[in-house]
Write a protein that holds these residues in place. Sequence first.
Motif, mmCIF file in Angstrom:
data_model
loop_
_atom_site.group_PDB
_atom_site.id
_atom_site.type_symbol
_atom_site.label_atom_id
_atom_site.label_comp_id
_atom_site.label_asym_id
_atom_site.label_seq_id
_atom_site.Cartn_x
_atom_site.Cartn_y
_atom_site.Cartn_z
ATOM 1 N N LYS A 8 -3.403 0.574 7.904
ATOM 2 C CA LYS A 8 -3.794 -0.897 7.684
ATOM 3 C C LYS A 8 -4.468 -1.340 8.911
ATOM 4 O O LYS A 8 -5.370 -2.086 8.933
ATOM 5 C CB LYS A 8 -2.576 -1.716 7.505
ATOM 6 N N LYS A 9 -3.892 -1.091 10.217
ATOM 7 C CA LYS A 9 -4.656 -1.696 11.473
ATOM 8 C C LYS A 9 -5.970 -1.154 11.602
ATOM 9 O O LYS A 9 -6.806 -2.036 11.990
ATOM 10 C CB LYS A 9 -4.034 -0.981 12.557
ATOM 11 N N VAL A 10 -6.325 0.104 11.197
ATOM 12 C CA VAL A 10 -7.807 0.608 11.298
ATOM 13 C C VAL A 10 -8.702 -0.030 10.381
ATOM 14 O O VAL A 10 -9.831 -0.434 10.658
ATOM 15 C CB VAL A 10 -7.761 2.194 11.080
ATOM 16 N N LEU A 16 -13.090 -1.818 7.505
ATOM 17 C CA LEU A 16 -13.163 -0.963 6.333
ATOM 18 C C LEU A 16 -12.308 -1.375 5.427
ATOM 19 O O LEU A 16 -11.258 -1.909 5.627
ATOM 20 C CB LEU A 16 -12.792 0.590 6.640
ATOM 21 N N THR A 17 -12.448 -0.801 4.119
ATOM 22 C CA THR A 17 -11.097 -1.146 3.237
ATOM 23 C C THR A 17 -10.162 -0.053 3.589
ATOM 24 O O THR A 17 -10.358 1.185 4.253
ATOM 25 C CB THR A 17 -11.680 -0.487 1.879
ATOM 26 N N ARG A 23 -9.141 7.786 4.070
ATOM 27 C CA ARG A 23 -10.079 8.856 4.006
ATOM 28 C C ARG A 23 -10.488 9.012 5.497
ATOM 29 O O ARG A 23 -10.690 10.609 5.520
ATOM 30 C CB ARG A 23 -11.083 8.585 3.081
ATOM 31 N N ALA A 24 -10.883 8.398 6.379
ATOM 32 C CA ALA A 24 -11.295 8.777 7.551
ATOM 33 C C ALA A 24 -10.113 9.328 8.290
ATOM 34 O O ALA A 24 -10.504 10.314 9.161
ATOM 35 C CB ALA A 24 -12.032 7.464 8.157
ATOM 36 N N ILE A 25 -9.142 8.806 8.444
ATOM 37 C CA ILE A 25 -7.814 9.272 9.214
ATOM 38 C C ILE A 25 -7.451 10.500 8.588
ATOM 39 O O ILE A 25 -7.390 11.434 9.391
ATOM 40 C CB ILE A 25 -6.714 8.210 8.967
ATOM 41 N N LYS A 26 -7.466 10.939 7.451
ATOM 42 C CA LYS A 26 -7.410 12.363 6.909
ATOM 43 C C LYS A 26 -8.347 13.100 7.278
ATOM 44 O O LYS A 26 -7.890 14.232 7.545
ATOM 45 C CB LYS A 26 -7.332 12.136 5.365
#
Length: 90
Positions: A8-10, A16-17, A23-26
């Motif tokens: 949520k913070k990112v 971004l949604t 997906r980016a963190i994964k």
Amino acid sequence: MKKPDVIKKVADVSGLTQGDANRAIKALIKVIQDSLKNNEVISLSGLGSFRSKPRKARQGRNPKTNEIIPVPPGKKVSFKPTTTLRKIIQ
């Protein structure tokens, strides 16, 4: 802070949604895992570096029975923060 909070913070900071942030963190986690598996050092400017280090075999102890058991050699993950990060958290 747990993973959903980080997502949520990112999403909030980057615009971004939450799905894209997830997906980016994964993807980042997968890249770090694969690199550590291949004994590569991952350096992230402003954060620090991750590396895998060998751990020697040692003697352990079963706390219930006090029996000595062998612990096989393995690897451990080491993280070294940058000087900038160390100054921020102090």
